[in-house]
Scaffold this active site. Structure first.
Site, PDB file in Angstrom:
ATOM      1  N   GLN A  84       0.837  -1.198   0.000  1.00  0.00           N
ATOM      2  CA  GLN A  84       0.000   0.000   0.000  1.00  0.00           C
ATOM      3  C   GLN A  84       0.869   1.244   0.000  1.00  0.00           C
ATOM      4  O   GLN A  84       2.093   1.179   0.153  1.00  0.00           O
ATOM      5  CB  GLN A  84      -0.897   0.003   1.242  1.00  0.00           C
ATOM      6  N   GLU A 123       0.686  -7.780  12.229  1.00  0.00           N
ATOM      7  CA  GLU A 123       0.504  -6.732  11.218  1.00  0.00           C
ATOM      8  C   GLU A 123       0.972  -7.273   9.870  1.00  0.00           C
ATOM      9  O   GLU A 123       2.062  -7.832   9.747  1.00  0.00           O
ATOM     10  CB  GLU A 123       1.299  -5.490  11.597  1.00  0.00           C
ATOM     11  N   ALA A 127      -3.508 -12.067   9.355  1.00  0.00           N
ATOM     12  CA  ALA A 127      -4.027 -12.397  10.687  1.00  0.00           C
ATOM     13  C   ALA A 127      -4.888 -13.657  10.662  1.00  0.00           C
ATOM     14  O   ALA A 127      -4.844 -14.464  11.609  1.00  0.00           O
ATOM     15  CB  ALA A 127      -4.834 -11.220  11.241  1.00  0.00           C
ATOM     16  N   ASP A 148      -7.732  -4.161  15.947  1.00  0.00           N
ATOM     17  CA  ASP A 148      -7.530  -2.774  15.531  1.00  0.00           C
ATOM     18  C   ASP A 148      -7.378  -2.751  14.018  1.00  0.00           C
ATOM     19  O   ASP A 148      -6.283  -2.596  13.478  1.00  0.00           O
ATOM     20  CB  ASP A 148      -6.288  -2.202  16.219  1.00  0.00           C
TER      21      ASP A 148
END
Length: 585
Positions: A307, A380, A415, A436
């Site tokens: 990204q 992450e 994840a 989150d």
């Protein structure tokens, strides 16, 4: 004795007709026969293979370029607008429809197939090559790019659809086959060229499909990592115009008049010059567009493997963090979000904490404020975000150097897949799990808001473990929020909804996507959260006895937050699963 005359054989006798019976030639007709005014009269004979192989090679290249244009539009539309499923559906459906229109329009160019194909490829190279820049410019300066996506999809589809019919006309004209049906009606066997017509169509489509495969693989594995979205599209356009123009100007040069040849050369050179100029200026364009999107205080702008990451803000003020154009952290009010996400879940045992997402380190910062925490695992996906949060001075100050704490372990993985592996190890049990993640309406996050994912989270929690989930805005997207609630309950959790509001005016509410309209930023009305525990009894909202001093939370604040969320509850909604996601864009 007179000599005997020997008669010539009939086949060798050459008799000249009388002068009165000879066809007369006018000076004009004589000149027309001697001077080849039409280029086709001077065309040398060409074998079918001499034409077929170059045509198939160009079909292969053009198909690869065409698919790159499609994927470029899908990727940019998903990045700039969001909801990749919707954007992919719009781009592909409009483009396929436009390809049919282009095939019909190509019938008007069959009489001039060579020059028509050359102009089609030049137009496709220019429009497809510049599509990424035009789309990004519309997003940066106009704030709206949906109509631009549709327009470019339509234009590119029409041009792609005209390619194959024009090439078929050129091949048939070069080979010169007679009509098969007429030969069969006359009782004659079709010629080899006539029988090969179906084989030619099969070869063209085979080259087209194989080229599409190569283009589809080259886009994510070569063009994006090496050149990026903007330069990759421009280079693809240059390859497209060289292949299409080269085929017409060399293989089918005898089908062109002098005027058509000059026109094609001028058009192709102009397109190449425009693409080359845009390639040279692409960095300046990207910087100007980035300033239009993020403002003049862009501190860091990088492209990771996954990204675009941009950090803005002055030297004295707190930074803002954008991921793929969406505001994830607003420095002046991020504490309201992270305090509401983390601290209600810490009421109870909290020695071992798992944070899903949270690459900015801010959720970990709040967890590490408890002395009883012994281990924090952060899962992450993007290593570039964690690296920036660890090394950038402004972000590292904002997260209180969370990633330098020895209690923190960072895992770079998807994840969902990581949780599947973690459930097989007995030692991977956590007192608190904190999700989150970006808003569930953003398509890449959908599977992390599914019933299957929550089932995996339940398996790694201890018996008294607590699960905190960011679920989007309660007031702006209540359907999405209560779908998350229904999905958690379907996975065996009892939930307690609540929200956080009262943000600093003028700042958008990351981590939800920012809504830019008319050059302004508007975030959702609040942040919605769900606190969940295994079983049938919903957890009580509150703070742990050893909770640190907080700037935005207190017992009364949490009670009011729960009442605000409950007021938006509507009819019972079905849960979201992997095979049936129910989150909108």
């Amino acid at each position: 004795m007179p000599p005997t005359r020997v008669r010539q054989p009939p086949e060798r006798r050459r008799e000249r007709p009388p002068r009165s019976l000879r066809p007369s030639r006018s000076p004009r007709s004589s000149r027309s026969l001697r001077s080849p005014r039409s280029p086709r009269s001077a065309r040398p004979p060409r074998s079918g293979d001499a034409v077929r192989f170059p045509v198939l090679a160009v079909v292969f290249v053009c198909a690869a370029c065409g698919l790159v244009y499609e994927l470029e539009l899908v990727a940019l539309a998903s990045y700039l607008i969001g909801d990749s499923v919707t954007q992919a559906s719009v781009v592909l459906s409009v483009m396929v429809f436009a390809m049919g229109v282009g095939s019909l329009l190509a019938k008007r160019l069959r009489c001039r197939a060579a020059v028509g194909f050359g102009l089609v490829e030049a137009g496709l190279a220019l429009i497809g090559g510049c599509s990424a820049m035009a789309l990004y410019a519309a997003f940066a300066w106009l704030g709206e790019s949906r109509y631009v996506v549709v327009a470019f999809s339509l234009a590119i589809g029409v041009l792609i659809g005209a390619e194959i019919p024009l090439l078929m006309s050129l091949i048939q004209r070069a080979a010169g086959p007679g009509p098969t049906k007429r030969a069969r009606r006359q009782g004659q066997a079709p010629s080899r060229e006539q029988d090969d017509a179906a084989g030619t169509v099969a070869d063209l489509f085979a080259a087209d499909y194989v080229g599409a495969l190569v283009g589809g693989l080259a886009f994510p594995f070569l063009l994006l990592p090496w050149l990026g979205q903007l330069t990759g599209a421009l280079v693809t356009g240059a390859v497209n115009v060289v292949a299409g123009g080269g085929l017409v100007l060399w293989v089918f040069r005898y089908d062109l008049t002098a005027r058509s040849r000059a026109l094609l050369i001028a058009v192709n050179v102009s397109v190449l010059a425009l693409l080359a100029t845009a390639t040279v200026l692409v960095d300046d364009f990207e910087q100007a567009a980035r300033r239009a999107v993020y403002g003049d205080q862009v501190r860091v702008a990088i492209h990771t493997e996954l990204q675009e990451v941009v950090v803005t803000g002055g030297r004295e003020g707190p930074p803002d963090l954008f991921l793929d154009g969406r505001l994830r952290v607003a420095g002046q009010d991020e504490h309201r979000y992270h305090e509401a996400l983390v601290h209600p879940a810490m009421k109870g045992p909290h020695a071992r904490v798992l944070i899903v997402g949270g690459g900015d380190g801010l959720a970990a910062r709040e967890v590490l404020r408890y002395a009883g925490v012994t281990a924090v695992t952060v899962v992450e996906l993007d290593p570039g975000v964690v690296r920036l949060a660890r090394t950038d001075p402004a972000l590292a100050t904002l997260n209180a150097q969370a990633f330098r704490d020895p209690r923190v372990r960072v895992v770079h993985a998807d994840a969902f897949n990581w949780l599947r592996g973690a459930t097989e190890h007995v030692q991977e049990r956590y007192d608190v799990v904190i999700s989150d993640l970006p808003d569930p309406g953003i398509t890449p996050s959908t599977k992390l808001y599914s019933e299957e994912f929550y089932g995996l989270a339940a398996r790694i929690l201890t018996g008294s473990g607590r699960f905190a989930v960011h679920a989007g805005s309660v007031t702006d997207r209540p359907h999405t929020y209560w779908t998350v609630d229904a999905t958690l309950r379907a996975a065996g959790f009892a939930t307690r909804p609540y929200s956080a509001s009262g943000r600093t005016p003028g700042f958008a509410a990351g981590p939800d996507r920012a809504d830019r309209a008319g050059g302004t930023e508007r975030g959702p009305g609040d942040w919605g959260f769900l606190l969940a525990v295994a079983g049938d009894r919903p957890p009580a909202l509150g703070l742990a006895p050893d909770a640190p001093r907080l700037r935005s939370l207190g017992p009364g604040t949490l009670e009011a937050a729960a009442r605000r969320a409950e007021r938006t509850r509507g009819a019972e909604l079905p849960p979201s699963t992997l095979v049936h996601p129910r989150y909108g864009g």
